[in-house]
Design an enzyme around this catalytic site. Structure first.
Site, PDB file in Angstrom:
ATOM      1  N   LYS A 117       0.812  -1.216   0.000  1.00 27.85           N
ATOM      2  CA  LYS A 117       0.000   0.000   0.000  1.00 27.85           C
ATOM      3  C   LYS A 117       0.844   1.264   0.000  1.00 27.85           C
ATOM      4  CE  LYS A 117      -4.215  -1.828   1.589  1.00 27.85           C
ATOM      5  NZ  LYS A 117      -5.584  -1.405   1.617  1.00 27.85           N
ATOM      6  N   CYS A 522      -9.697  -1.905  -9.904  1.00 30.90           N
ATOM      7  CA  CYS A 522     -10.286  -0.716  -9.300  1.00 30.90           C
ATOM      8  C   CYS A 522     -11.261  -1.140  -8.213  1.00 30.90           C
ATOM      9  CB  CYS A 522     -11.067   0.071 -10.343  1.00 30.90           C
ATOM     10  SG  CYS A 522     -10.041   0.610 -11.708  1.00 30.90           S
ATOM     11  N   GLU A 611      -4.743  -1.167   8.878  1.00 28.90           N
ATOM     12  CA  GLU A 611      -4.673  -0.152   7.828  1.00 28.90           C
ATOM     13  C   GLU A 611      -5.061   1.244   8.293  1.00 28.90           C
ATOM     14  OE1 GLU A 611      -6.527  -2.542   4.441  1.00 28.90           O
ATOM     15  OE2 GLU A 611      -7.138  -0.472   4.128  1.00 28.90           O
ATOM     16  N   HIS A 647     -11.356 -11.711  12.466  1.00 26.00           N
ATOM     17  CA  HIS A 647     -10.375 -12.167  11.477  1.00 26.00           C
ATOM     18  C   HIS A 647      -9.602 -10.961  10.961  1.00 26.00           C
ATOM     19  CE1 HIS A 647      -8.534 -13.853   7.920  1.00 26.00           C
ATOM     20  NE2 HIS A 647      -9.128 -12.929   7.197  1.00 26.00           N
ATOM     21  N   CYS A 649      -6.398  -9.874   8.109  1.00 26.97           N
ATOM     22  CA  CYS A 649      -5.548 -10.359   7.020  1.00 26.97           C
ATOM     23  C   CYS A 649      -4.099  -9.973   7.297  1.00 26.97           C
ATOM     24  CB  CYS A 649      -5.986  -9.771   5.702  1.00 26.97           C
ATOM     25  SG  CYS A 649      -7.587 -10.384   5.226  1.00 26.97           S
ATOM     26  N   GLU A 671      -3.969 -14.262   9.037  1.00 25.93           N
ATOM     27  CA  GLU A 671      -3.264 -14.741   7.862  1.00 25.93           C
ATOM     28  C   GLU A 671      -1.794 -14.883   8.251  1.00 25.93           C
ATOM     29  OE1 GLU A 671      -4.209 -12.201   4.576  1.00 25.93           O
ATOM     30  OE2 GLU A 671      -2.870 -13.260   3.228  1.00 25.93           O
ATOM     31  N   HIS A 700      -4.408 -17.439  -1.541  1.00 29.85           N
ATOM     32  CA  HIS A 700      -4.153 -16.685  -2.779  1.00 29.85           C
ATOM     33  C   HIS A 700      -3.541 -17.558  -3.855  1.00 29.85           C
ATOM     34  CE1 HIS A 700      -4.260 -13.618   0.436  1.00 29.85           C
ATOM     35  NE2 HIS A 700      -5.053 -13.050  -0.439  1.00 29.85           N
ATOM     36  N   CYS A 732      -7.550 -16.991   4.812  1.00 27.96           N
ATOM     37  CA  CYS A 732      -8.536 -15.945   4.534  1.00 27.96           C
ATOM     38  C   CYS A 732      -9.717 -16.619   3.837  1.00 27.96           C
ATOM     39  CB  CYS A 732      -7.895 -14.857   3.662  1.00 27.96           C
ATOM     40  SG  CYS A 732      -8.888 -13.352   3.514  1.00 27.96           S
TER      41      CYS A 732
HETATM   42  N1  GLN Z   1     -15.285 -13.253   5.856  1.00 30.58           N
HETATM   43  C1  GLN Z   1     -14.587 -12.693   4.747  1.00 30.58           C
HETATM   44  C2  GLN Z   1     -14.351 -13.755   3.691  1.00 30.58           C
HETATM   45  O1  GLN Z   1     -14.160 -14.871   4.040  1.00 30.58           O
HETATM   46  C3  GLN Z   1     -13.242 -12.109   5.151  1.00 30.58           C
HETATM   47  C4  GLN Z   1     -12.525 -11.507   3.999  1.00 30.58           C
HETATM   48  C5  GLN Z   1     -11.253 -10.755   4.366  1.00 30.58           C
HETATM   49  O2  GLN Z   1     -10.644 -11.001   5.348  1.00 30.58           O
HETATM   50  N2  GLN Z   1     -10.805  -9.866   3.526  1.00 30.58           N
HETATM   51  O3  GLN Z   1     -14.338 -13.478   2.520  1.00 30.58           O
HETATM   52 ZN    ZN Z   2      -8.702 -12.136   5.368  1.00 35.37          ZN
END
Ligand code: GLN
Ligand code: ZN
EC number: 2.1.1.14
Length: 760
Positions: A117, A522, A611, A647, A649, A671, A700, A732
């Site tokens: 970022k 975007c 963030e 949760h 990331c 994550e 990913h 994730c």
């Molecule tokens: N609960 C959301 C998903 O599983 C979490 C997404 C995220 O952490 N960006 O898509």
């Molecule tokens: Zn996530």
């Protein structure tokens, strides 16, 4: 009096996302390179024309990029990592795309450069990779030809370049050396480039050094003097641009550097104008960044006029006006928004409108207002009056409710140690419980159903039935896999923020409000324009339906208040904290309703928690306080026996671990797999007391994770965190994956868990 106007940068993706379309067609082999170059050229010409039509004195050249402006610079300086096996002078557009994406229509694929970022924006740049023996060589052709294009179109050109220190700072040393040590090698190349621009007849170059708004080590501060002393002799005028924050302790340094002008972000740091006026040497111009480049609201031109009157008096024509930062971070043109009502629209300004605000402000400051401008100024005033008093914005009940929040509302009844017993009593989970993060594949069928529903060709009942069928399928899969705590899969959600925004009061959505996130990607952030409230339950029916299909515990799934805030354009007429807490109250009601409907595990996602941290460390504590309070305001309504998950990331936890603990979620999933469980060190060192689910595989990647690998990772985790407190889950959500990938991956995860349980 003639005041100069300019913009630090302009959106490049195109009002209709033309650049995105051209890029993706080129990558797919459906467009020739010439056609892509032509598309870029047309967009540049159009965007310069818009700047000229708005009445700016300069057009800005150098803000265009086929992928990222920092990657442009890396190539212009010959910074190409060895794995791409291309000499600087041989690099072409496909080398560039290869660095950005790992592959291109021609050339050999290689691991893409890291993306991260850009300061506190949602724009991602490609991190320059510096080798210990890094040399730089100037490859200025692309930039010079863009300058040539603009000159040929008859424009007055100002070139923008990221400055040498910000370029180094934003890069990464490959190996054990200090990237600042590369400065002496880098400066001559900058100097050559400035010389070449001068040869082309460019008079002004804007050198962006936003790192002057950060806490800088002493060595970097000193390097500014060295660097700019050395660039001083280059025969162009230099405008040093700082944005995204105030100069603070760097103010003395910045005003003294031997450049011809200084740009300040007076939206983020209006309080610095006075000091800079007092200290700016008489030979420098001051570019006042007063039009907000980070948000979509119309400026209050009347009050800006007053704020700038002293500057005008003292500086005269040495006062320039501009947006606070590049307009890359706002959508292109409000005129296209044919589905926003006129009132809402009258409160907003996108990039194109912000240019008009700059020239309008200059006209009103210098007193040369035309009849048309007088009308525009009046419209600006009316819009402000309408916005200040609008019933659509100000909801007394929301404000009263927030004012009545008392500290007890932020506390669960019992501490974690007691809650977890009440939860385990009914959950009866095995050691290393398995779960997932929420979403399951968003299949082409799901997307099509949603499109048809939006287009009106599928009615609501049929749409709901289709989604229910997907949910049922998803639950059956999880049961067959043997997962312990289930999710419904989020089939009904297009996007985790939009889904909630669409159901909350105080939110609006644009049709074309696209902002570049990275490359051709975007995002279209929702707009929070008013007090936020929840007319009715948003997720309860879906979760109840899902729970009715299984005896296993079903997680309710919410997007947390900070993420809702962070991924939207937020109103600027009250503190972000207030807006965040309003969202928190709305979500609190959702937690309560889910619980009342029998959903007793509830996940509140906060991927954007980190963030939101301010750029300056001194501001962190204040943010973290209201961020944590907002989360707790959402969650703490839950009974002790209800298990609250959160949760996050990929993010560093070291310096915010206290705040993470203060969230007091019963379980946090994070994550981690890419960090080899190293992210858990922060939790270990802190003696983090609650439960943790470190992600065991990277969602990913399309690769199926190996059982042994996940067992090894979890063993490592269990060395850091007591096994009784560990969960097993992916990194994730799975929505970007296909079922053919998800099913075997989760099967492997469950098998790894089985083996782990046997070992313990
Ligand atoms: N609960 C959301 C998903 O599983 C979490 C997404 C995220 O952490 N960006 O898509
Ligand atoms: Zn996530």
């Amino acid at each position: 009096m003639k005041l100069t106007t300019h913009t630090l940068g302009y959106p490049r993706i195109g009002a209709q996302r033309e650049l995105k379309k051209a890029l993706e067609a080129y990558w797919a082999g459906e467009l020739t390179r010439e056609a892509l170059e032509q598309a870029g050229k047309e967009l540049r010409a159009r965007h310069w024309q818009e700047q000229k039509d708005a009445g700016l004195d300069f057009v800005t050249v150098g803000d265009f990029a086929f992928y990222d402006q920092i990657l442009n610079l890396s190539l212009a300086f010959g910074v190409i990592p060895p794995r791409f096996q291309t000499a600087p002078e041989q690099a072409d557009l496909d080398t560039y795309f290869c660095m950005a994406r790992g592959r291109a229509p021609t050339g050999t694929p290689a691991a893409a450069c890291e993306m991260t970022k850009w300061f506190d924006t949602n724009y991602h740049y490609l991190v320059p990779e510096f080798q210990s023996q890094q040399t730089f060589s100037l490859q200025p052709q692309r930039l010079l030809s863009e300058v040539q294009e603009a000159l040929a179109l008859g424009h007055q050109v100002k070139v923008v370049l990221t400055g040498p220190l910000t370029f180094l700072w934003q890069g990464k040393a490959q190996g054990d050396f200090d990237r600042l040590a590369l400065l002496p090698e880098l400066l001559p190349v900058y100097a050559q480039l400035l010389q070449k621009l001068a040869n082309q007849g460019v008079s002004w170059v804007q050198l962006d050094e936003p790192i002057l708004a950060l806490d800088l080590p002493q060595s970097w501060k000193q390097a500014f003097e060295t660097a700019y002393n050395q660039l001083q002799s280059a025969p162009v005028k230099k405008l040093l641009a700082v944005y995204f924050g105030g100069l603070e302790d760097n103010l003395g340094l910045a005003v003294q550097l031997p450049v011809d002008g200084l740009h300040l972000d007076l939206v983020r740091a209006p309080q610095e104008l006075q000091q800079v006026l007092d200290r700016l040497p008489a030979y420098k111009i001051l570019s006042a960044g007063v039009i907000d480049g980070r948000n979509i609201w119309r400026s209050d031109l009347e009050s800006l006029n007053q704020q700038l009157s002293e500057a005008l008096e003292r500086l005269g024509e040495r006062l320039w006006l501009a947006p606070s930062c590049s307009l890359l971070h706002v959508p292109h043109d409000l005129v296209q928004e044919d589905q926003l009502d006129n009132e809402l629209k009258s409160w907003m300004a996108f990039a194109r409108q912000k240019l008009d605000e700059v020239t309008l402000l200059v006209a009103s400051l210098s007193g040369g207002v035309t009849a048309e401008q007088r009308q525009a100024l009046e419209a600006n005033r009316q819009a402000r009056i309408s916005r200040n008093g609008s019933h659509r914005i100000h909801q007394p009940t929301v404000q009263q409710r927030l004012a009545a929040v008392d500290p007890a509302m932020l506390e669960r009844d019992a501490p974690y140690a007691e809650r977890i017993k009440a939860q385990q009593d009914w959950l009866k989970l095995p050691l290393f419980p398995t779960t997932s993060i929420g979403s399951f594949p968003q299949t082409p069928e799901i997307r099509k159903a949603r499109r048809d529903y939006k287009a009106g060709t599928l009615d609501e009942a049929a749409y709901r039935a289709a989604m229910q069928q997907e949910i049922a399928y998803c639950i059956r899969q999880q049961e067959q896999l043997g997962i312990d705590v289930l999710v419904h899969g989020e089939a009904e959600r297009n996007d985790m923020v939009e889904y909630f925004g669409e159901q909350l009061q105080g939110y609006a959505f644009t049709r074309f409000g696209w902002v570049q996130s990275y490359g051709s990607r975007c995002v279209k952030p929702p707009v929070i324009y008013g007090d936020v409230s929840r007319p009715q339950a948003m997720t309860v029916e879906w979760s109840v339906f899902a729970q009715s299909l299984t005896d296993r515990p079903m997680k309710g799934m919410l997007t947390g208040p900070l993420t809702c805030l962070q991924w939207a354009f937020v109103r600027d007429d009250q503190p972000r904290e207030t807006t965040c807490k309003q969202i928190a109250l709305a979500l609190r009601d959702e937690v309560r309703d889910l619980e009342a409907a029998g959903i007793r595990v509830i996940q509140i996602d906060e991927p954007a928690f980190r963030e939101g941290l301010p750029l300056r460390k001194a501001d962190w504590a204040a943010y973290l306080r209201w961020a944590v309070d907002s989360f707790r305001l959402t969650a703490a309504v839950a009974a002790d026996s209800t298990q609250i998950h959160t949760h996050m990331c990929y993010s560093e936890f070291n310096d915010i671990i206290q705040a993470i603990a203060d969230l007091d979620a019963d379980v946090i999933t994070i994550e981690t797999s890419r960090s080899n469980m190293e992210l858990l060190d922060a939790f270990e060192d802190f003696d983090y007391p609650n439960e943790i689910g470190p992600g065991v595989y990277d969602i990913h990647s399309p690769n199926i994770p190996e059982v042994d690998w996940m067992v090894a990772l979890m063993k490592k985790a269990a060395e850091k965190i007591p096994p009784q407190r560990l969960w097993v889950n992916p990194d994730c959500g799975l929505k970007t994956r296909r079922w053919e990938e998800v099913t075997p991956a989760l099967a492997a995860m469950v098998e790894a868990t089985r083996q782990l349980r046997q070992l313990n």
